[in-house]
Design a protein around this motif. Sequence first.
Motif, mmCIF file in Angstrom:
data_model
loop_
_atom_site.group_PDB
_atom_site.id
_atom_site.type_symbol
_atom_site.label_atom_id
_atom_site.label_comp_id
_atom_site.label_asym_id
_atom_site.label_seq_id
_atom_site.Cartn_x
_atom_site.Cartn_y
_atom_site.Cartn_z
ATOM 1 N N VAL A 99 0.759 -1.209 -0.054
ATOM 2 C CA VAL A 99 -0.055 0.070 -0.039
ATOM 3 C C VAL A 99 0.816 1.108 0.111
ATOM 4 C CG1 VAL A 99 -1.901 1.255 1.150
ATOM 5 C CG2 VAL A 99 -1.825 -1.344 1.342
ATOM 6 N N GLY A 100 0.862 1.979 -1.098
ATOM 7 C CA GLY A 100 1.729 3.120 -1.349
ATOM 8 C C GLY A 100 2.781 2.870 -2.327
ATOM 9 N N THR A 101 3.057 3.717 -3.094
ATOM 10 C CA THR A 101 4.061 3.481 -4.199
ATOM 11 C C THR A 101 5.359 4.702 -3.911
ATOM 12 O OG1 THR A 101 2.990 5.418 -5.485
ATOM 13 C CG2 THR A 101 2.499 3.058 -5.901
ATOM 14 N N GLY A 102 5.661 4.586 -2.597
ATOM 15 C CA GLY A 102 6.963 5.365 -2.157
ATOM 16 C C GLY A 102 8.217 4.512 -2.621
ATOM 17 N N ASN A 129 -3.282 7.702 -4.404
ATOM 18 C CA ASN A 129 -3.081 8.824 -5.219
ATOM 19 C C ASN A 129 -3.103 8.614 -6.717
ATOM 20 O OD1 ASN A 129 -2.225 10.380 -3.240
ATOM 21 N ND2 ASN A 129 -0.501 9.401 -2.841
ATOM 22 N N SER A 130 -3.338 9.664 -7.528
ATOM 23 C CA SER A 130 -3.422 9.333 -8.985
ATOM 24 C C SER A 130 -2.012 9.347 -9.639
ATOM 25 C CB SER A 130 -4.429 10.633 -9.396
ATOM 26 O OG SER A 130 -3.703 11.879 -9.249
ATOM 27 N N PHE A 131 -1.140 9.502 -8.960
ATOM 28 C CA PHE A 131 0.390 9.480 -9.280
ATOM 29 C C PHE A 131 1.178 8.385 -8.407
ATOM 30 C CE2 PHE A 131 -0.478 12.754 -6.382
ATOM 31 C CZ PHE A 131 0.539 12.545 -5.340
ATOM 32 N N LEU A 151 -4.068 2.494 -8.955
ATOM 33 C CA LEU A 151 -3.841 3.862 -8.404
ATOM 34 C C LEU A 151 -5.384 4.322 -8.182
ATOM 35 C CD1 LEU A 151 -1.277 5.697 -10.673
ATOM 36 C CD2 LEU A 151 -0.937 4.257 -8.617
ATOM 37 N N ARG A 152 -5.406 5.249 -7.383
ATOM 38 C CA ARG A 152 -6.683 6.073 -6.919
ATOM 39 C C ARG A 152 -7.818 4.831 -6.286
ATOM 40 N NH1 ARG A 152 -6.173 7.177 -12.339
ATOM 41 N NH2 ARG A 152 -5.604 9.512 -12.683
ATOM 42 N N MET A 153 -6.997 4.255 -5.477
ATOM 43 C CA MET A 153 -7.709 3.012 -4.776
ATOM 44 C C MET A 153 -7.301 2.883 -3.269
ATOM 45 S SD MET A 153 -9.928 1.039 -4.536
ATOM 46 C CE MET A 153 -10.678 0.548 -5.983
ATOM 47 N N PRO A 154 -8.132 3.540 -2.383
ATOM 48 C CA PRO A 154 -7.696 3.772 -0.964
ATOM 49 C C PRO A 154 -8.095 2.639 -0.301
ATOM 50 C CG PRO A 154 -9.027 5.677 -1.679
ATOM 51 C CD PRO A 154 -9.137 4.657 -2.660
ATOM 52 N N VAL A 155 -7.077 2.155 0.618
ATOM 53 C CA VAL A 155 -7.506 1.079 1.303
ATOM 54 C C VAL A 155 -7.858 1.517 2.968
ATOM 55 C CG1 VAL A 155 -6.385 -0.916 2.782
ATOM 56 C CG2 VAL A 155 -5.811 -0.386 0.515
#
Length: 556
Positions: free
Chosen positions: A20-23, A46-48, A314-318
């Motif tokens: 979860v998260g693309t850091g 996020n969208s990015f 993307l754009r998919m909250p957990v």
Amino acid sequence: MDETPSYPPIEPTDFDLIVVGTGLPQSVIAAAASSAGKSVLHLDSNSFYGSHFSSLNLDEFSSFLTSQSAVSSSHPNPPSSVAADAADYVALDLKTRPMYSDVEITSHSSDPLEHSRKFNLDVSGPRVLFCADAAVDLMLKSGASQYLEFKSIDASFVCDADGRFSTVPDSRAAIFKDRSLSLTEKNQLMRFFKLIQGHLASSDEAENDSNARISEDDLESPFVEFLNKMRLPPKIKSIILYAIAMADYDQDNIEVCKDVLNTKIGIDRLALYQSSVGRFPNALGALIYPIYGQGELTQAFCRRAAVKGCIYVLRMPVIALLMEKESRHCKGVRLASGQDIFSQKLLVDPSFVVPVLVAPSQPDCMPESSQVINLVDAKQKVARGICIMKSSLNPDVSNFVFVYPPRCLYPEQVMAIRAVQIGSNLGVCPSGMFVLYLSTLCNDATQGKELLQAAIKSLFTLPVSGNPENSSSVHSENMEEVKPTLLWSALYTQELVMGSFESISSTSMPDGNLNYNVLLDATVKLFHQMYPQEEFFPETTSPENFEDDDGLSLES
């Protein structure tokens, strides 16, 4: 109104790993796990790509900082789309905590705002890569380097309270060319570098030359004491400590120094710096920077993971974690779409407050019995600043790094301030503009902003009569120099969060270092804790992987 896009169900619903998260740390682990044959689902609200390691345009940057500094709140919890196993697990709301505070964005001109989409601002700046550091080696080994292009950083400087730059003599040729050094200082610096090189060479040889080696007592002593023992003058000592060895705290003041650099680590950092000079033919010095910003690193590893089968949404909250009632282990996540996705391993963004289900005292114990793990290190923070201007701080170069050593701006300055200026030839801003990144470690936001504002005051002049469009720079008070006019700035304080390996693992926030080595060391360690039997990016003979330094694309 629910702004969550309508997504079709994700198939399959079971994965070896959910990230979860693309850091950058999450993306590296997702790529490494995919390379090891694991099925991976990588999600981001996020969208990015990039999260806290992203490069964003002006509007996206402002929105991201604002959203990440807002008060934590939980998402509404829609009904689960899976009912068969509902008796075996409970859904615990997943909340976020603010990672940034004291966000102060100021625009003195309409020029940057009119070209918002042409900026790629690094959220985690200032950042550069040493040509010989672990990040470059990892990109070459993993194959992520094929998705990146770099340019050389032109120069490295030490800056004083008046905004004057002194060149960092980081090689034999640079020492001879440096006109600011006296002949005596040049000889002293040359003798010191020769001593270091002799020590490193003797360490590499099978039969060590004890006469060339630095003693163990000296290696374990503070580096500043070793430099004093070598009788190096204050100017050269400061260059070595803060511009090459990258010490953060005032090494001469033990009372305030939270991180005393010992000689062994100092020498290792000198070795990294010197081995980086000349590694790539097109790199002028020791440092490089990715075209289009640091966020490209994250995207490169995400592309590498996708090639190996990782699924991205993307754009998919957990919105919740699925916890087994009996074992209290995480078994998956609930998405904002309402779908439950299952996995035995979960890696989350550091901004999440991870709930932990307490052992039930009653068979019907419910999620109210949960606790949370808070990983924020309240003892230390990072103050970051971004400035936009129309002229270079140094008219001779566009892309360079510099440092304010402790006590050079004012007596109470106990931390070094690091900075990187990047020009439009690196694709981070419109033509004719420049971006400056600053950062410093701090105890709180007040101290951090005081440090950054002192640096900004020494470098810039604020617009005259609120009309900067008429000139790109104005004269300083003593009329001896011309300082650029500040067009736009952002100051913010970032929390420092360390990674954690639990039933639910968490990655680290960007640290205060100029490069990624410490962060990547922690990421590799976390991967091995998650997968102790797997190799971190196994070697392959695939043509997709590069086997030598030519695999890194550097533009001249």
